[in-house]
Design a protein around this motif. Structure first.
Motif, mmCIF file in Angstrom:
data_model
loop_
_atom_site.group_PDB
_atom_site.id
_atom_site.type_symbol
_atom_site.label_atom_id
_atom_site.label_comp_id
_atom_site.label_asym_id
_atom_site.label_seq_id
_atom_site.Cartn_x
_atom_site.Cartn_y
_atom_site.Cartn_z
ATOM 1 N N ILE A 36 0.867 -1.188 0.000
ATOM 2 C CA ILE A 36 0.000 0.000 0.000
ATOM 3 C C ILE A 36 0.901 1.233 0.000
ATOM 4 O O ILE A 36 1.820 1.345 0.817
ATOM 5 C CB ILE A 36 -0.904 0.047 1.254
ATOM 6 N N TYR A 37 0.639 2.138 -0.922
ATOM 7 C CA TYR A 37 1.254 3.472 -0.882
ATOM 8 C C TYR A 37 0.203 4.453 -0.375
ATOM 9 O O TYR A 37 -0.956 4.418 -0.812
ATOM 10 C CB TYR A 37 1.706 3.920 -2.272
ATOM 11 N N ASP A 81 1.225 11.586 1.265
ATOM 12 C CA ASP A 81 1.475 12.695 2.193
ATOM 13 C C ASP A 81 1.633 13.942 1.323
ATOM 14 O O ASP A 81 2.726 14.271 0.864
ATOM 15 C CB ASP A 81 2.744 12.440 3.012
ATOM 16 N N LYS A 82 0.511 14.609 1.088
ATOM 17 C CA LYS A 82 0.495 15.709 0.127
ATOM 18 C C LYS A 82 1.316 16.892 0.603
ATOM 19 O O LYS A 82 1.928 17.597 -0.213
ATOM 20 C CB LYS A 82 -0.956 16.137 -0.132
ATOM 21 N N ASP A 83 1.330 17.129 1.896
ATOM 22 C CA ASP A 83 2.090 18.265 2.425
ATOM 23 C C ASP A 83 3.584 18.125 2.134
ATOM 24 O O ASP A 83 4.268 19.120 1.868
ATOM 25 C CB ASP A 83 1.869 18.400 3.929
ATOM 26 N N ARG A 84 4.083 16.895 2.176
ATOM 27 C CA ARG A 84 5.505 16.653 1.934
ATOM 28 C C ARG A 84 5.793 16.283 0.489
ATOM 29 O O ARG A 84 6.953 16.159 0.092
ATOM 30 C CB ARG A 84 6.004 15.555 2.862
ATOM 31 N N GLY A 85 4.723 16.080 -0.290
ATOM 32 C CA GLY A 85 4.897 15.780 -1.704
ATOM 33 C C GLY A 85 5.459 14.393 -1.969
ATOM 34 O O GLY A 85 6.225 14.209 -2.928
ATOM 35 N N VAL A 86 5.068 13.410 -1.138
ATOM 36 C CA VAL A 86 5.582 12.049 -1.319
ATOM 37 C C VAL A 86 4.466 11.032 -1.100
ATOM 38 O O VAL A 86 3.460 11.324 -0.460
ATOM 39 C CB VAL A 86 6.734 11.733 -0.335
ATOM 40 N N PHE A 87 4.698 9.834 -1.645
ATOM 41 C CA PHE A 87 3.950 8.654 -1.254
ATOM 42 C C PHE A 87 4.865 7.832 -0.353
ATOM 43 O O PHE A 87 6.085 7.783 -0.571
ATOM 44 C CB PHE A 87 3.560 7.805 -2.473
ATOM 45 N N TYR A 88 4.303 7.196 0.657
ATOM 46 C CA TYR A 88 5.115 6.331 1.516
ATOM 47 C C TYR A 88 4.461 4.953 1.612
ATOM 48 O O TYR A 88 3.245 4.824 1.631
ATOM 49 C CB TYR A 88 5.302 6.929 2.906
ATOM 50 N N ARG A 89 5.309 3.934 1.646
ATOM 51 C CA ARG A 89 4.831 2.559 1.697
ATOM 52 C C ARG A 89 4.477 2.231 3.143
ATOM 53 O O ARG A 89 5.357 2.098 3.990
ATOM 54 C CB ARG A 89 5.902 1.618 1.155
ATOM 55 N N ILE A 96 -5.677 9.050 -2.904
ATOM 56 C CA ILE A 96 -5.045 9.199 -1.593
ATOM 57 C C ILE A 96 -4.029 8.088 -1.335
ATOM 58 O O ILE A 96 -3.360 8.075 -0.302
ATOM 59 C CB ILE A 96 -6.090 9.195 -0.463
ATOM 60 N N GLY A 97 -3.919 7.157 -2.293
ATOM 61 C CA GLY A 97 -2.975 6.059 -2.155
ATOM 62 C C GLY A 97 -3.172 5.065 -3.273
ATOM 63 O O GLY A 97 -3.976 5.271 -4.189
ATOM 64 N N THR A 98 -2.419 3.973 -3.228
ATOM 65 C CA THR A 98 -2.550 2.927 -4.236
ATOM 66 C C THR A 98 -2.430 1.550 -3.590
ATOM 67 O O THR A 98 -1.817 1.395 -2.536
ATOM 68 C CB THR A 98 -1.474 3.038 -5.333
#
Length: 358
Positions: A75-76, A79-87, A155-157
Motif C-alpha cells: 500500500i502506498y 502525504d500531500k504536504d511533503r509531496g511524497v507517497f510512503y509505503r 489518496i494512495g494505491t
C-alpha cells in the motif's frame, strides 16, 4: 457416397467438439469470474465491518494479493504536504521495504496519481520510468498499481508484483472493483475513527470542564463576599453563593431568576433604571465599583459595596457581581459627620455647624 458422408460427419463432429471446448472455456471463465466476484464481495463485507484504518489497509493488501494469486503486495499512502507517497503496508518481498518514500510524480505510483487510473508495468525490469529512490527487486517482472480514492481524489494505491508473469486485462477490472469497495471501506473507517477521536476529545473536554466547574464552585462557595452571577442580556440572577444569600437575606430559590432591581430599594439612585445602567457599563467592558442600598428579606436596609465585571464562565459571558456589607462603615461615617457638627455631651449643634451655616 458413404465415404463422403463419413468425411462430412467427421467434420461436423470436429466442429461440434470445437464448439463444445469453446463453450467449456467460456463456462470456466464465467465460473472463475463468478468466484472472483463472490470473493470480492466477501472481502468487501469484511472490510466494511472493520473500523480501524490500519487494519483495513492490511486487509486490503492481503485481499488484493489473494485475488490475483501473488504473495507480493503493498500500500502506498499520500502525504500531500511533503509531496511524497510512503509505503505503509507490505507483503512478500515488499514487507522488508515498509516506510520507503517516493516523490509524488515518480514511478508507477506517480503515473496512477497523475491519471487517477490503474497502471501496469509488465516487463518491469526494463521499464524506463523507474524511480531513482526505490530499490530494484529483480524477482519482480510485472507491477500493477490501482488507485485508492476519497472524494474522487487519489489518496494512495494498492500495488501488486508478479514473478515470471504478466498482468492481464481481467485482473485489472477485478482489482478496480475491489479498490472501489476498499476505498469506501477505508473512508468509512477513517470517518468512524475521526468521530471516535472527536467524541473522545469532547469527553475529555467535558471532564476538564467538570473539573474546572468543581474548582470554580469550590472557590465560588468559599468566598467571604457575596458573589452573584447575572445574565449579560437581561440582568437576571443565574447563580449566587451561600454568602450572597446570607448577605441579601433571601433563599437561593427566591433570588434565582429575579431581576437585579429586586435587590434595590426602588428609590433613585437605587432604582431599576440605576441598576440597569450599572450593568450596561459592565457589559461594555467597564468594571464599576459603587455603593448600593438593599432591603433584606427581613425588611432591614443595609449598605453594599458592589464591584461588577464582565467574565467568561464556561462557554458563556456573564456579569460577575462581588458584594460586601459596608453597613457598619456607613454608620461610622455618619457618626463622624454627626460628631463634627454636634456636641458629644449635649447632642446640640456645635460652633462648627453654625459657622458652616453662616
Amino acid at each position: 457416397k458413404l465415404a463422403a458422408a463419413y468425411v462430412e460427419l467427421a467434420a461436423s463432429e470436429h466442429m461440434l467438439r470445437q464448439q463444445y471446448e469453446a463453450l467449456m472455456v467460456r463456462e470456466a471463465a464465467i465460473y472463475r469470474q463468478s468466484m472472483i466476484l463472490e470473493s470480492v464481495h466477501n472481502m468487501a463485507i469484511g472490510l466494511m465491518n472493520q473500523y480501524d484504518p490500519e487494519k483495513v489497509l492490511q486487509m486490503i493488501v492481503a485481499g488484493a494479493t489473494k485475488l490475483v494469486g501473488t504473495p507480493h503486495g503493498f500500500i502506498y499512502r499520500l502525504d500531500k504536504d511533503r509531496g511524497v507517497f510512503y509505503r505503509s503496508h507490505g507483503l512478500g518481498i515488499y514487507e522488508k521495504d515498509i516506510g520507503r518514500e517516493i516523490p509524488i510524480n515518480e514511478g508507477v505510483v506517480g503515473a496512477v496519481y497523475r491519471t487517477g487510473k490503474p497502471y501496469i508495468a509488465n516487463n518491469y525490469n526494463k521499464w524506463r520510468r523507474h524511480s531513482k529512490v526505490l530499490p530494484q527487486f529483480p524477482e519482480i517482472t510485472a507491477v500493477m498499481e490501482i488507485p485508492l480514492k476519497s472524494a474522487g481524489q487519489v489518496i494512495g494505491t494498492i500495488g501488486l508484483g508478479y514473478e515470471q508473469k504478466t498482468f492481464r486485462r481481467h485482473e485489472v477490472e477485478t482489482l478496480r472493483r475491489f479498490a472501489d469497495m476498499a476505498s469506501v471501506a477505508l473512508d468509512n473507517a477513517i470517518l468512524v475513527t475521526s468521530y471516535e477521536q472527536e467524541l473522545r476529545e469532547r469527553r475529555e473536554a467535558e471532564a476538564a470542564l467538570r473539573a474546572s466547574e468543581d474548582t470554580y464552585r469550590t472557590i465560588f462557595e468559599a468566598g467571604s463576599d457575596g458573589i452573584i452571577i447575572h445574565d449579560l442580556q437581561t440582568g437576571q440572577i443565574v447563580d449566587l453563593n451561600k454568602q450572597a444569600c446570607k448577605l441579601l437575606g433571601y433563599s437561593r430559590e427566591e433570588l434565582l431568576g429575579n431581576n437585579v432591581a429586586f435587590l434595590g430599594t426602588g428609590v433613585p439612585p437605587y432604582s431599576e433604571e440605576d441598576a440597569r445602567a450599572w450593568l450596561r457599563r459592565a457589559a461594555d467592558g467597564d468594571s464599576p465599583r459603587f455603593e448600593w442600598q438593599h432591603i433584606r428579606g427581613d425588611g432591614r436596609v443595609i449598605w453594599l459595596e458592589i464591584n461588577l465585571s464582565r467574565v467568561q464562565i464556561g462557554r458563556q459571558v456573564r456579569i460577575l457581581a462581588v458584594a460586601g456589607d459596608i453597613t457598619e462603615r456607613k454608620r461610622q461615617e455618619q457618626q463622624i459627620v454627626w460628631l463634627a457638627y454636634h456636641d458629644a455631651l449635649t447632642g446640640l449643634y456645635n460652633r462648627a455647624y453654625f459657622q458652616k451655616r453662616l
